[in-house]
Enzyme design. Structure first.
Site, PDB file in Angstrom:
ATOM      1  CG  PHE A  40      35.469  58.370  31.532  1.00 42.81           C
ATOM      2  CD1 PHE A  40      35.273  59.506  30.759  1.00 42.81           C
ATOM      3  CD2 PHE A  40      34.447  57.950  32.360  1.00 42.81           C
ATOM      4  CE1 PHE A  40      34.087  60.222  30.836  1.00 42.81           C
ATOM      5  CE2 PHE A  40      33.250  58.656  32.449  1.00 42.81           C
ATOM      6  CZ  PHE A  40      33.070  59.791  31.689  1.00 42.81           C
ATOM      7  CB  CYS A  61      40.225  58.632  22.407  1.00 42.15           C
ATOM      8  SG  CYS A  61      39.432  57.034  22.555  1.00 42.15           S
TER       9      CYS A  61
HETATM   10  C1  UDX Z   1      42.292  58.792  26.314  1.00 36.75           C
HETATM   11  C2  UDX Z   1      41.708  59.245  27.648  1.00 36.75           C
HETATM   12  O1  UDX Z   1      42.743  59.333  28.628  1.00 36.75           O
HETATM   13  C3  UDX Z   1      40.640  58.281  28.116  1.00 36.75           C
HETATM   14  O2  UDX Z   1      40.050  58.744  29.314  1.00 36.75           O
HETATM   15  C4  UDX Z   1      39.598  58.162  27.022  1.00 36.75           C
HETATM   16  O3  UDX Z   1      38.622  57.217  27.410  1.00 36.75           O
HETATM   17  C5  UDX Z   1      40.215  57.762  25.706  1.00 36.75           C
HETATM   18  O4  UDX Z   1      41.261  58.656  25.359  1.00 36.75           O
HETATM   19  P1  UDX Z   1      44.050  56.922  25.581  1.00 36.75           P
HETATM   20  O5  UDX Z   1      43.806  57.346  24.176  1.00 36.75           O
HETATM   21  O6  UDX Z   1      44.120  55.477  25.895  1.00 36.75           O
HETATM   22  O7  UDX Z   1      42.933  57.540  26.544  1.00 36.75           O
HETATM   23  O8  UDX Z   1      45.447  57.548  25.996  1.00 36.75           O
HETATM   24  P2  UDX Z   1      46.035  58.576  27.054  1.00 36.75           P
HETATM   25  O9  UDX Z   1      46.734  57.856  28.117  1.00 36.75           O
HETATM   26  O10 UDX Z   1      45.007  59.572  27.466  1.00 36.75           O
HETATM   27  O11 UDX Z   1      47.130  59.294  26.155  1.00 36.75           O
HETATM   28  C6  UDX Z   1      46.750  59.993  24.976  1.00 36.75           C
HETATM   29  C7  UDX Z   1      47.936  60.541  24.264  1.00 36.75           C
HETATM   30  O12 UDX Z   1      48.461  61.655  24.959  1.00 36.75           O
HETATM   31  C8  UDX Z   1      49.101  59.571  24.066  1.00 36.75           C
HETATM   32  O13 UDX Z   1      49.576  59.715  22.738  1.00 36.75           O
HETATM   33  C9  UDX Z   1      50.110  60.040  25.077  1.00 36.75           C
HETATM   34  O14 UDX Z   1      51.425  59.746  24.685  1.00 36.75           O
HETATM   35  C10 UDX Z   1      49.854  61.521  25.091  1.00 36.75           C
HETATM   36  N1  UDX Z   1      50.260  62.188  26.336  1.00 36.75           N
HETATM   37  C11 UDX Z   1      49.656  61.871  27.522  1.00 36.75           C
HETATM   38  C12 UDX Z   1      51.232  63.174  26.314  1.00 36.75           C
HETATM   39  O15 UDX Z   1      51.789  63.491  25.254  1.00 36.75           O
HETATM   40  N2  UDX Z   1      51.580  63.800  27.471  1.00 36.75           N
HETATM   41  C13 UDX Z   1      50.998  63.494  28.661  1.00 36.75           C
HETATM   42  O16 UDX Z   1      51.366  64.122  29.666  1.00 36.75           O
HETATM   43  C14 UDX Z   1      50.008  62.496  28.679  1.00 36.75           C
END
Ligand code: UDX
Length: 435
Positions: free
Chosen positions: A148, A263
């Site tokens: 995760f 992801c």
């Molecule tokens: C995600 C999951 O969080 C993680 O548990 C999984 O293993 C892989 O996918 P990650 O892709 O590293 O992790 O990024 P994350 O921090 O989840 O952010 C994903 C996207 O959502 C980013 O583009 C971020 O900018 C966006 N985001 C996140 C938002 O637009 N708003 C938010 O409030 C949070």
């Protein structure tokens, strides 16, 4: 314990180095000789805070070895599969690498050893791989132990995750698998990390449903942003207010450009494709909307830029601050920021783009865009400033200094990360997302 890790990408390289950090003896395998050479020299092939340190420490301790030769996994007791499952042409996950890794492993795995899937796979994959593994190596056990980790916090999330999920078969094989994984994660478990033991299908589903939930939460708040934009409400204040309800929670309610990365976007599409194959496509029909809302944010910013530039971006200087899909990463896979940048360039804008870490990765995908080495350089003479990734470097910009660099003081805060009052006081027209 002797451990092998197959795949040295964002997931596998961090996992391998973290396992060595936890005291195990690790052999890490990848088919890419360039990547292996860099890792063996202690040079992380991508930007991930904390990785260079644990990588050097692992190499110095002699507990990690990098190789392209799969036969070197022989003798490890636990073999982690951490290869990519990219989006295929239909939206379904492409399992080529997972299938190839498990097929190659079967030549070297012995009875009483464990093949542990970490990659994100469509539900049902583990059961299929378990059948082929036990046909090839009777007595070997396949288990699923989803990951995760968040990029930017990958080391911390691997060493101290908020939970461990073991998907194991029933009976004695499952019990030995739990014991082996408990040994792998002994340090983590001693810290009190919750551990859930489930069947293979549940373990696969835990991963994709967690990502589907997170994506839905982001698209929910972005849908509220669309409404707030029409009625003149403030989505950030709204998120704060609803977030105080512990059942809702404030995390993952930041409206902006939406989610990107390696992801969430691909996982929700693969999950829908799998549900359709299983005859329960309707159950996930809502994810099509989650995806559509998410992609609309990108189009919205392009339209907003056009409006702020008088209806036509041709020949206008646009400063882009941020290309990575999120801060503290150089990853531009499905990055909303890079997508918007490339579209504006295509529409004829004179774009100067800067990211503290992602210029190189962005240039590989969009070499046509003009990248510069500093925020100042991007800002000089700009008709419009777009803040597209919320790096601290951009949050901390002094708007009075920026006002002296740009041609016109107009900024789009694509991540609602700027101090609106300070920028307005410095003479800027500030347009946020849903505010
Ligand atoms: C995600 C999951 O969080 C993680 O548990 C999984 O293993 C892989 O996918 P990650 O892709 O590293 O992790 O990024 P994350 O921090 O989840 O952010 C994903 C996207 O959502 C980013 O583009 C971020 O900018 C966006 N985001 C996140 C938002 O637009 N708003 C938010 O409030 C949070």
């Amino acid at each position: 314990m002797r451990i092998s890790v197959i795949g040295c990408g964002y997931l596998g390289a961090v996992h391998a180095a973290s396992m060595a950090k936890l005291g195990h003896e690790v052999v890490a395998v990848d088919v890419d000789p360039v990547k292996i050479e860099r890792l063996a020299a202690g040079d992380a092939p991508f930007f991930e805070p904390g990785l260079p340190e644990i990588l050097s420490e692992a190499i110095e301790s002699g507990r990690i070895r990098f190789t392209t030769d799969m036969s070197e996994v022989a003798g490890a007791r636990v073999h982690f599969v951490a290869v990519g499952t990219p989006q295929g042409p239909t939206g379904a996950a492409d399992l080529t690498y997972v299938d190839a890794a498990v097929a190659a492993l079967t030549q070297y795995v012995a009875a009483d050893e464990f093949v542990v899937g970490k990659s994100t796979v469509p539900v049902g994959t583990a059961a299929r791989l378990a059948t082929s593994l036990s046909a090839a190596v009777p007595g070997a056990t396949l288990v699923w132990n989803p990951e995760f980790l968040r990029e930017g916090f990958a080391v911390q999330d691997t060493i101290s995750p908020d939970r461990l999920v073991y998907g194991v078969p029933s009976g004695a094989a499952g019990e030995s698998a739990v014991a082996a994984l408990d040994e792998v994660y002994a340090t983590t478990l001693a810290e009190g990390t919750p551990r859930l033991v489930v069947d293979l299908a549940t373990a696969e589903l835990v991963k994709v449903s967690a990502n589907a939930f997170l994506a839905t939460k982001i698209s929910f708040i972005n849908a509220m942003a669309e409404i707030a934009e029409v009625v003149g409400a403030d989505v950030t204040a709204l998120a704060d207010a609803i977030g105080h309800d512990a059942r809702i929670g404030r995390k993952f309610l930041n409206a902006g450009l939406g989610f990107g990365g390696g992801c969430l976007p691909k996982d929700i599409r693969a999950f829908q494709a799998r549900a359709t194959e299983l005859g329960v496509g309707e159950s996930l029909a809502f994810l099509a909307d989650v995806d559509a809302i998410n992609l609309r944010r990108r189009a919205h910013v392009v339209t907003l830029a056009e409006d702020l530039l008088g209806g036509d971006v041709t020949g206008k200087h646009v400063a882009v601050l941020g290309l990575a899909f999120k801060p503290n990463s150089d990853d531009v896979r499905d990055s909303p920021s890079l997508d918007i940048t490339a579209r504006l360039h295509e529409l004829g804008a004179v774009v100067s783009a800067y990211d503290p870490e992602a210029n190189g990765t962005a240039a590989r995908i969009h070499p046509e865009v003009h990248y510069v080495d500093s925020a100042d350089e991007a800002l000089r003479g700009a008709d419009l400033v777009l803040v597209l990734t919320e790096w601290n470097e951009f949050r901390q910009l002094d708007p009075a200094v920026v006002a002296g660099l740009v041609g016109r003081p107009v900024v789009v805060d694509g991540r609602n990360c700027l101090d609106r009052d300070a920028w307005t006081a410095a003479g800027f027209t500030v347009r946020g997302m849903g505010r």
